[in-house]
Design an enzyme around this catalytic site. Structure first.
Site, PDB file in Angstrom:
ATOM      1  N   LYS A 123       0.848  -1.199   0.000  1.00  0.00           N
ATOM      2  CA  LYS A 123       0.000   0.000   0.000  1.00  0.00           C
ATOM      3  C   LYS A 123       0.877   1.240   0.000  1.00  0.00           C
ATOM      4  O   LYS A 123       1.907   1.273   0.670  1.00  0.00           O
ATOM      5  CB  LYS A 123      -0.911  -0.023   1.230  1.00  0.00           C
ATOM      6  CG  LYS A 123      -2.006   1.060   1.227  1.00  0.00           C
ATOM      7  CD  LYS A 123      -2.943   0.909   2.424  1.00  0.00           C
ATOM      8  CE  LYS A 123      -4.018   1.984   2.447  1.00  0.00           C
ATOM      9  NZ  LYS A 123      -4.942   1.833   3.593  1.00  0.00           N
ATOM     10  N   SER A 198      -9.845   1.952   2.570  1.00  0.00           N
ATOM     11  CA  SER A 198      -8.916   2.661   1.709  1.00  0.00           C
ATOM     12  C   SER A 198      -7.869   1.757   1.043  1.00  0.00           C
ATOM     13  O   SER A 198      -7.233   2.181   0.090  1.00  0.00           O
ATOM     14  CB  SER A 198      -8.183   3.732   2.518  1.00  0.00           C
ATOM     15  OG  SER A 198      -7.370   3.118   3.508  1.00  0.00           O
ATOM     16  N   SER A 222     -10.118  -0.277   6.839  1.00  0.00           N
ATOM     17  CA  SER A 222      -9.499  -0.130   5.520  1.00  0.00           C
ATOM     18  C   SER A 222      -8.856  -1.391   4.954  1.00  0.00           C
ATOM     19  O   SER A 222      -8.486  -1.410   3.782  1.00  0.00           O
ATOM     20  CB  SER A 222      -8.452   0.996   5.553  1.00  0.00           C
ATOM     21  OG  SER A 222      -9.095   2.238   5.512  1.00  0.00           O
TER      22      SER A 222
END
Lengths: 524, 478
Positions: A123, A198, A222
């Site tokens: 990420k 996210s 997330s």
């Protein structure tokens, strides 16, 4: 007043250089080698393997690290125009060099991890040395960290090969990956839909087989919510289990790094590899029970499972509810005791979460000011304008909204009424979970009220989007471990995910239950 | 001035702690160094970097708090003070607001009216900021983050002081105490000790406090005294003219002897303080406090008492010797070597103090070691040099820490006691000064002193004064 120009730090690098790594532009034109890899693995593409299977084949010499990496890069090239899971893909040259080095180390016996040589996506809020790290924000469009996050470093020590950095909601603020400054990511199951967020890029990359596993971060759901939307498995560990050093902070007291994978076993193995006590992170906790793979046992006999009634009430999609209840029934059949109970305080979790996370974010994001790194507005007069313009241009609307909200709740005269009250609520929520875990080994529920919404639907009504976090945020407030296990699809063919919540340090209980769910699903 | 006014003063004193590394990272705190050479991702506010508390900072803060009779918050926390400025890489300073480590203490000072107790409101720990350098040539500003993250404690007094003398006595007391604890070198000029003065005036006898101002940029004790006088005068004039004193921060310009308004209360920033989620609360156990208390060195008042008892020194000597930890250390180490406390005390109190004053230095700037002073005292004792020569040798020791034996040898300064040699010289002196000889013989005894002096001069000060005296007398009375 004279123009202010603060000396640029020695970490800044040329913009051109870093943009070269952007998305598919960096991938070599030729990828015919990929076919060779497919043929050699017996007609089946290596991409069909899960991380641990690939690790085994690499160890036995059936597949080389380079073949695995090149298969991924080819897949990325094929899928990215549609999915856009990555913000930055590493230069092929860099990936190849790393693959060869890891291959040699495996052959020498210097790397023995079951994940050695397995390609991973990270990420884009985890710092990676010499690899652009943007948080999907314009304000860090050119930021190349001088150091690597501890969690990523732990993977590198185990022999991971990083493929690139995955798209996310800007600074992890959002539930759809649509707030990214670099474009949306699409759900591989149906590209009209969002992947969730996210960590949408990480989950989509795993679902689209653009990597073998990924790292995500979870501040209010997330990892769990996009895992649910993308039909993959993801774990948010107990707060303090994975070092936050090098994770670009959103809500420091809530953030945790965790694995996203194709299977429960992969996630357990990755969690085992990334977890460590880190003296660079004051909130890191020394644990001696990090052997998560030991919990991969298909046996839930006698396990006490509670389902909060509040998690099955209004706002929950009928198909998702049916899936949760069906899963509960399967557990009962295998000898678990499943009961509904009142968790209470559920409706207070969202306001408390948004107050605390935004307050911390308003301070955490203050360092992005155009002085030391990242974006600086081109034209400005004086220091004040430099700050204002750089931040106005650098941050997107959702980030600005949360900075304003957070600044407001911390301002004098409002601190007690909002921030302190939210902290007290947080403590009460933890107590409610403590009472629940005095009765149950684990809590079962949905990861999200619905399956993945269509692109463009959520941002129009931010409040509604915030309410979508109702089943996930309380876990972060209480610091608990929780994970998502895929459980079938709805009528539209979109994945449904179960959420399993454990007491602090009880990852093994939820991993064991998730493993059982996986066995049931595979047996069908 | 028709009415009587009383000045009310409180102080905020920042002290840079003497730790080797910064408060939240492992970078060196060493002064100087090329810009940004003592930095890392933590003290440069890089994304994802996290603070980890330096234990030594807590220990120094505790030591100062205990010496200042403070209560200890055994559960204390760090808070973020949010404000934007380029010398502050995170755009927040990690400090303590809600639960500072020490509170409600006091120190005693000596004033014209006797001993007075000055209350300590609180002591908290925090990090220093970097330094901005404006480059006029390039018209740009540069930041040096070497100071960023250097540990500080802020000592906030109660508004218990009434004039500049009390303020200076209080600062002196703090400085001495902290130096004795080894927690800081407390140099005002180098900025390792900084004081902000909060001052208000009110009509004598009024129970209510007047509106206060805060004064910054006070770099020396003299500047502090002048600033207090100046600000007191300014406020009284405003009141006399029927105007209001505005609550504001003012910057003292010591060259112009005037303060300028920096910012008023209205545009005071909202710092949005909140507990730093990256740091755990600091839990201070009873055992830890006990350990620090146990390790606490002898402070000035006890040392002064001990000098009077153990070394039989007068109170005056003991006070001067202990007024600086360094001076006291040199004294004790020298006594340990040569064992003549009164002798050592005299050299330090008279000669060393005179030279310090001449060079405008502090006692802590004395750079010579105890060994050479002890050797010098031994040389005098054994009659190798006389006192006049010894003073010159001491100046050399003070300046360059020379070995006195070698120095005396090299410069040929040994005392001459040989009667035969001295007699020849004295005969010459008497011959050259017949008038003085006659004066003496006519009953003017003073004339002998002149002749002895002339002899010492001819001997370049190296003659043994007792032998010279004896021979002069003998020849005059012949």
């Amino acid at each position: 007043m004279a123009d202010w120009q603060i000396g640029r730090s020695r970490f800044e690098i040329g913009v051109k250089e870093s943009l070269k790594q952007n998305t598919c532009a960096a991938i070599g034109e030729e990828n015919s080698k990929n076919l060779a890899a497919v043929e050699r693995s017996g007609g089946m593409s290596v991409l069909e393997l899960n991380a641990l299977e690939l690790g085994k084949k690499i160890k036995s010499g059936e597949v080389t690290v380079l073949e695995a990496v090149e298969a991924c890069l080819a897949r990325i090239k094929e899928m990215e125009p549609t999915i856009h899971a990555y913000v930055t893909v590493v230069d092929e040259e860099r990936a190849v060099e790393r693959a060869k080095k890891v291959q040699a180390m495996i052959e020498e016996g210097a790397l023995t991890s079951p994940l050695a040589g397995v390609p991973v996506a990270v990420k884009d809020n985890l710092c990676t040395k010499d690899l652009r790290t943007t948080c999907s924000s314009n304000i860090l469009y050119n930021f190349v960290p001088p150091y690597t996050a501890e969690a990523v470093w732990n993977l590198e020590k185990a022999g991971a090969v990083i493929l690139g950095k995955t798209n996310m909601d800007e600074f992890a603020m959002g539930s759809t990956t649509e707030t990214s400054a670099f474009g949306v990511t699409r759900n591989p199951w149906n590209t009209e839909h969002v992947p969730g967020g996210s960590s949408g890029g990480s989950c989509a990359a795993v679902a689209a087989k653009e990597c073998f596993y990924a790292l995500g971060s979870d501040t209010g759901g997330s990892i769990r919510q996009p895992s649910s939307f993308c039909g993959v498995t993801g774990i948010k560990p107990t707060y303090g289990t994975v070092s936050r050093y090098g994770l670009i902070a959103y809500g420091s007291s809530l953030d945790q790094v965790g694995p996203i994978g194709k299977t429960v076993s992969d996630c357990a193995a990755v969690l085992e590899a990334v977890s460590s006590y880190d003296n660079k992170d004051s909130t890191s906790i020394p644990r001696k029970d990090l052997d998560f793979t030991s919990a991969l046992v298909d046996d839930v006999k006698g396990m006490r499972i509670g389902i909060p009634r509040d998690y099955l009430g209004e706002g929950l999609d009928e198909e998702v509810r049916a899936a949760v209840l069906e899963a509960a029934g399967e557990m009962r059949q295998r000898g678990a005791v499943v009961e509904e109970f009142d968790l209470s305080l559920t409706e207070y979790a969202i306001p408390a979460y948004y107050v605390i996370a935004s307050a911390e974010a308003s301070s955490n994001l203050a360092r992005f000011d155009g002085v030391k790194y990242g974006l600086r507005a081109k034209e400005y007069e004086g220091l004040h304008q430099m700050y204002k313009k750089s931040r106005s241009q650098g941050f997107g609307p959702e980030v600005k909204r949360r900075i304003m909200l957070g600044s407001f709740v911390l301002s004098s005269g409002y601190y007690d009424a909002y921030y302190l009250k939210a902290l007290r609520t947080k403590a009460l929520i933890k107590e409610a979970f403590d009472r629940a875990f005095a009765e149950y080994d684990m809590i079962l529920g949905p990861a999200a009220p619905t399956t993945a919404p269509k692109l463009g639907e959520s941002l129009r009504d931010p409040l509604k989007m915030y309410l979508g976090d109702i089943y996930t945020v309380a876990v972060n407030l209480a610091g608990l471990p929780a994970m998502t296990a895929p459980w079938g699809q709805d009528k539209q063919g979109l994945p449904v995910g179960l959420q399993l919540i454990g007491d602090c340090f009880q990852e093994k209980k939820i991993i064991r239950a998730a493993y059982t769910f996986e066995q049931i699903r595979e047996g069908r | 001035m028709s009415r009587q006014y009383e000045t009310v003063i409180g102080l905020e004193v920042h002290v840079e702690l003497a730790t080797k590394t910064k408060i939240f990272c492992g970078c060196s705190t060493e002064f100087g160094g090329a810009p940004n050479s003592h930095t890392c991702p933590v003290c440069m506010g890089m994304p994802g970097a996290l603070p980890v508390l330096n234990r030594q900072v807590v220990e120094y803060a505790l030591a100062v708090g205990l010496a200042a009779n403070c209560q200890i918050n055994q559960y204390c926390k760090f808070d973020r003070k949010n404000y934007f400025y380029p010398d502050n890489p995170q755009n927040y300073q990690i400090s303590q607001l809600y639960l500072p480590i020490c509170h409600d203490g006091w120190v005693e000072i000596e004033t014209a009216g006797g001993t007075k107790r000055i209350g300590i409101h609180e002591i908290h720990m925090e990090e220093d900021a970097g330094k901005l350098i404006h480059d006029e040539w390039e018209d740009c500003s540069l930041v040096d983050f070497n100071r960023s993250g250097v540990p500080l404690i802020e000592i906030v007094s109660e508004p218990d002081m009434r004039n500049a003398d009390e303020v200076l006595a209080y600062l002196d007391k703090l400085r001495m105490m902290i130096q004795y604890l080894g927690a800081s070198d407390c140099k005002l000029q180098e900025g390792s000790m900084r004081a902000d003065v909060n001052l208000s005036v009110r009509e004598a006898g009024s129970p209510r406090l007047g509106t206060r101002t805060e004064m910054k940029n006070l770099n020396s004790f003299k500047a502090i005294a002048r600033a207090i006088e100046g600000e007191k005068r300014r406020q009284i004039e405003l009141i006399e003219e029927g105007k209001m004193v505005i609550q504001e921060t003012r910057r003292w310009d010591d060259n112009k002897e005037y303060s300028y308004a920096m910012r008023s209360k209205e545009d005071a920033q909202d710092y949005r303080y909140f507990p730093d989620p990256d740091l755990m609360p600091v839990v201070i156990s009873d055992e830890w406090i006990k350990e620090i208390r146990h390790r606490q060195p002898e402070l000035q008042p006890e040392k002064m008492r001990r000098y009077q008892e153990e070394f039989r020194l007068p109170e005056y000597d003991a006070e001067i010797l202990t007024s600086s930890k360094h001076m006291a250390d040199v004294f004790e180490e020298t006594v340990a070597l040569c064992g003549k406390p009164k002798e050592v005390s005299n050299w330090l109190m008279v000669e060393a103090m005179r030279l310090l004053k001449e060079h405008e230095q502090d006692a802590q700037d004395m750079s010579f070691g105890p060994a050479n002073l002890a050797k010098l005292i031994d040389l005098v004792d054994r009659g190798v040099v006389n006192r006049t020569v010894a003073k010159a040798v001491f100046e050399a020791i003070f300046a360059r820490d020379v070995d006195p034996a070698a120095y005396v040898e090299e410069k040929g300064l040994k005392m001459v006691s040989d009667e035969g040699a001295l007699r020849t010289v004295i005969e010459g002196v008497l011959e050259a000064n017949p008038q003085s000889v006659a004066d003496y013989r006519n009953g003017k005894e003073k004339a002998m002193g002149f002749l002895v002096g002339q002899t010492m001069r001819a001997m370049k000060g190296k003659a043994d004064p007792s032998v010279v005296n004896k021979i002069v007398k003998e020849l005059l009375t012949k």
